[in-house]
Write a protein that holds these residues in place. Structure first.
Motif, PDB file in Angstrom:
ATOM      1  N   MET A 279       1.048  -1.312   0.127  1.00 46.21           N
ATOM      2  CA  MET A 279       0.028  -0.063  -0.091  1.00 46.21           C
ATOM      3  C   MET A 279       0.892   1.060  -0.073  1.00 46.21           C
ATOM      4  N   ASP A 280       0.573   2.127  -0.622  1.00 43.62           N
ATOM      5  CA  ASP A 280       1.139   3.530  -0.842  1.00 43.62           C
ATOM      6  C   ASP A 280       0.844   4.219   0.511  1.00 43.62           C
ATOM      7  N   ARG A 281       1.460   5.471   0.685  1.00 44.78           N
ATOM      8  CA  ARG A 281       1.344   6.209   1.807  1.00 44.78           C
ATOM      9  C   ARG A 281      -0.170   6.975   1.758  1.00 44.78           C
ATOM     10  N   LYS A 282      -0.602   7.081   0.565  1.00 45.00           N
ATOM     11  CA  LYS A 282      -1.931   7.873   0.252  1.00 45.00           C
ATOM     12  C   LYS A 282      -2.944   6.523   0.801  1.00 45.00           C
ATOM     13  N   SER A 283      -3.078   5.582   0.362  1.00 43.37           N
ATOM     14  CA  SER A 283      -4.002   4.423   0.693  1.00 43.37           C
ATOM     15  C   SER A 283      -3.932   4.515   2.109  1.00 43.37           C
ATOM     16  N   LYS A 284      -2.939   4.282   3.002  1.00 45.97           N
ATOM     17  CA  LYS A 284      -2.698   4.180   4.310  1.00 45.97           C
ATOM     18  C   LYS A 284      -3.514   5.286   4.843  1.00 45.97           C
TER      19      LYS A 284
END
Length: 124
Positions: free
Chosen positions: A1-6
Protein backbone atom coordinates in the motif's frame (compact mmCIF):
# COMPACT_ATOMS: atom_id res chain seq x y z
CA UNK A 1 0.00 0.00 0.00
CA UNK A 2 1.23 3.42 -0.75
CA UNK A 3 1.22 6.21 1.79
CA UNK A 4 -1.93 7.89 0.40
CA UNK A 5 -3.98 4.67 0.68
CA UNK A 6 -2.85 4.09 4.26
CA UNK A 7 -3.81 7.64 5.19
CA UNK A 8 -7.27 7.33 3.62
CA UNK A 9 -7.84 3.95 5.26
CA UNK A 10 -6.85 5.33 8.67
CA UNK A 11 -9.05 8.39 8.14
CA UNK A 12 -12.00 6.19 7.17
CA UNK A 13 -11.53 3.99 10.26
CA UNK A 14 -11.26 7.02 12.55
CA UNK A 15 -14.40 8.57 11.07
CA UNK A 16 -16.30 5.29 11.46
CA UNK A 17 -15.20 4.94 15.10
CA UNK A 18 -16.09 8.58 15.75
CA UNK A 19 -19.56 8.13 14.23
CA UNK A 20 -20.22 4.99 16.24
CA UNK A 21 -18.98 6.68 19.41
CA UNK A 22 -21.14 9.76 18.84
CA UNK A 23 -24.23 7.66 18.19
CA UNK A 24 -23.56 5.53 21.27
CA UNK A 25 -23.16 8.64 23.41
CA UNK A 26 -26.31 10.27 22.03
CA UNK A 27 -28.65 7.29 22.32
CA UNK A 28 -27.26 5.18 25.17
CA UNK A 29 -25.64 7.66 27.55
CA UNK A 30 -27.75 10.79 26.99
CA UNK A 31 -30.91 8.80 26.03
CA UNK A 32 -31.74 11.47 23.45
CA UNK A 33 -34.64 9.84 21.61
CA UNK A 34 -38.43 9.95 21.73
CA UNK A 35 -40.50 7.06 23.09
CA UNK A 36 -44.10 6.40 22.07
CA UNK A 37 -46.20 5.05 24.97
CA UNK A 38 -49.79 3.90 25.21
CA UNK A 39 -51.22 5.47 28.34
CA UNK A 40 -54.34 4.36 30.19
CA UNK A 41 -57.50 6.23 29.27
CA UNK A 42 -60.95 6.37 30.86
CA UNK A 43 -63.60 6.20 28.07
CA UNK A 44 -66.29 7.63 30.35
CA UNK A 45 -64.48 10.97 30.73
CA UNK A 46 -62.13 11.13 27.71
CA UNK A 47 -62.05 10.31 24.02
CA UNK A 48 -59.77 7.29 23.69
CA UNK A 49 -58.26 5.02 21.10
CA UNK A 50 -59.68 1.49 21.26
CA UNK A 51 -57.86 -1.80 20.87
CA UNK A 52 -59.56 -5.19 20.69
CA UNK A 53 -57.89 -8.51 21.43
CA UNK A 54 -57.34 -10.48 18.22
CA UNK A 55 -57.82 -14.21 18.89
CA UNK A 56 -55.99 -15.05 15.64
CA UNK A 57 -52.82 -13.27 16.78
CA UNK A 58 -49.99 -15.60 17.71
CA UNK A 59 -49.40 -14.27 21.23
CA UNK A 60 -52.97 -13.17 22.04
CA UNK A 61 -54.47 -14.19 25.36
CA UNK A 62 -58.11 -13.30 24.76
CA UNK A 63 -60.71 -14.20 27.37
CA UNK A 64 -63.69 -14.26 25.03
CA UNK A 65 -65.37 -11.52 27.06
CA UNK A 66 -65.57 -8.38 24.89
CA UNK A 67 -65.39 -6.05 27.88
CA UNK A 68 -62.18 -7.63 29.21
CA UNK A 69 -60.63 -7.90 25.73
CA UNK A 70 -61.10 -4.18 24.98
CA UNK A 71 -58.35 -1.71 25.89
CA UNK A 72 -58.73 2.08 25.90
CA UNK A 73 -55.64 4.23 25.57
CA UNK A 74 -54.09 7.57 24.59
CA UNK A 75 -50.70 8.06 22.97
CA UNK A 76 -47.87 9.82 24.78
CA UNK A 77 -44.59 10.93 23.22
CA UNK A 78 -41.77 11.57 25.73
CA UNK A 79 -38.02 11.91 25.57
CA UNK A 80 -36.42 8.82 27.07
CA UNK A 81 -34.24 10.88 29.40
CA UNK A 82 -37.40 12.26 31.10
CA UNK A 83 -38.98 8.87 31.76
CA UNK A 84 -38.27 7.78 35.33
CA UNK A 85 -36.97 4.30 36.02
CA UNK A 86 -39.78 2.20 37.44
CA UNK A 87 -39.86 -1.31 38.84
CA UNK A 88 -43.49 -2.29 39.56
CA UNK A 89 -42.49 -5.21 41.77
CA UNK A 90 -40.45 -2.92 44.05
CA UNK A 91 -42.16 0.45 43.80
CA UNK A 92 -45.73 -0.58 43.14
CA UNK A 93 -47.44 2.19 41.17
CA UNK A 94 -45.58 3.54 38.10
CA UNK A 95 -48.00 6.30 37.03
CA UNK A 96 -45.15 8.84 36.73
CA UNK A 97 -44.08 7.11 33.51
CA UNK A 98 -47.38 8.06 31.84
CA UNK A 99 -47.61 11.71 32.87
CA UNK A 100 -45.80 14.80 31.61
CA UNK A 101 -44.17 17.11 34.11
CA UNK A 102 -44.59 20.86 33.72
CA UNK A 103 -40.93 21.50 32.92
CA UNK A 104 -40.79 18.95 30.08
CA UNK A 105 -40.58 20.64 26.71
CA UNK A 106 -40.93 17.63 24.43
CA UNK A 107 -43.85 15.79 25.98
CA UNK A 108 -47.03 15.40 23.93
CA UNK A 109 -50.23 13.59 24.90
CA UNK A 110 -52.43 12.68 21.93
CA UNK A 111 -56.06 11.68 22.37
CA UNK A 112 -58.23 10.28 19.63
CA UNK A 113 -59.67 13.04 17.42
CA UNK A 114 -63.38 12.31 16.75
CA UNK A 115 -63.57 14.95 13.99
CA UNK A 116 -60.94 13.04 11.99
CA UNK A 117 -63.05 9.89 12.27
CA UNK A 118 -66.21 11.68 11.12
CA UNK A 119 -64.40 13.11 8.08
CA UNK A 120 -63.08 9.65 7.15
CA UNK A 121 -59.52 10.67 7.86
CA UNK A 122 -58.90 7.93 10.41
CA UNK A 123 -57.00 8.25 13.63
CA UNK A 124 -53.90 10.35 14.13
Amino acid sequence: MDRKSKFLTALYILLAIGGIGFTYYKYVIERNYVVKLQTPCDPTTEICYVSYCDPEAEDAECTGNAEEDTTYYKILYRKAVNIPACEPALEGDCDKVYTCSEEEDACELISCDPSALEEGGGMQ
